[in-house]
Design a protein around this motif. Sequence first.
Motif: not given
Length: 380
Positions: A241-249, A252-258, A264-271
């Motif tokens: 769910l943490f991964l799904a939430l990160t993907i959703y955010i 839809n809400h983060i435009g800065y590709m860098n 951005l994905y380190m925390p959910c992948m670690s979890a």
Amino acid sequence: MNGSNMSKNTNIIHSLTSLRMFAAFGVFLSHLGIMSQSSIPQFNEASRYFFNGYIGVTFFYILSGFIINYSFSRRLAEGKFSKKDFIVYRLARLFPVHIISLICVLYVFGYMQNFEATNKEALLYNTLLLQSFIPDAGYYFSFNPVSWSISCEMFFYACFCLLVKCKTKNLACFFAAVQIANIYFLINPPTEISPHWFFYINPVFRITDFILGIIICRVFLAKPVTPKTGICSAMEIASLLFLALTIYIATNHIGYMNVKYDILYMPCMSAIIIAFSFNGGIISRILANKHLILLGEASFSFYMFHWIVVSKMIEVTKPNKDDAISVLIYVASCLVLAIVISILSFKFIEMPANRLLRNTWENLKARSKVKNTLPDIPRK
């Protein structure tokens, strides 16, 4: 390492191996450009989320650090491992499939028919898996573009021979220092170097994924616990769910590709890796299915061949991007063909070549040992 911990750890591979295929599938989805090019709204919306599939690489890197450190620690404890063995085994694992997939690209996409026009320097770097160090897409995405990631992997493996000597707190300090530098450049992005290379390809930044996996593994091994099934299940579901939430955010809400390239994905992948490393939840039981494990084992071959399939199939079948049935048939055909090729590659290229190279190395070591132990015969 006590007996109960060893018993628990022998099952780690089963819960995490199957997840590798889902990570590779995510990368597959990210390469389905036809979805975003279609005039069908549902495909456009799906492509916005499919685009995030490239984060499967972050999962691979963190998992690689975890598994490599786990394997190394176990073999070191048994007195059966050396750094030379480690490097040779890693080369035996990666290079056969890399070389075969590279040869396929050269023939399938016509490079051999017009070899004079082929960038020989890029081909050399690609063959030797050095392309990720060159901040030029004509090099790091040359030939089989996905091979840039195993170029980084080879760098991680070389560094591991040094990292394994470092204390965990020193690794954590290095990780923090690189991430501070990462955040600085996120605020002040480089102007003369491609941000795509700098934040996504750059081996110096990406090695922090690998180091994070090492740190997680060390903590896991140092503090052996066996959570109950209910707790493991809750952890597994929560991590997904943490991964799904990160993907959703991110979608839809983060435009800065860098930011989205990796950090951005380190925390959910670690979890996810932490949750599934215990191999005790209900989802882990599902992932223990032998067919899913086989797909997980074949995930490296799937990863290395899927781009070839996706690119060639669209050239051969010419699907109508504005016709839903045509697009779905194309996607399904690519997936099935990539899976079949990956399993065949795993069974008839990856594993046999791996065994051959390992056995050759062991025989060379045995001969060298015998030669060194033979007494010198005095000459008359």
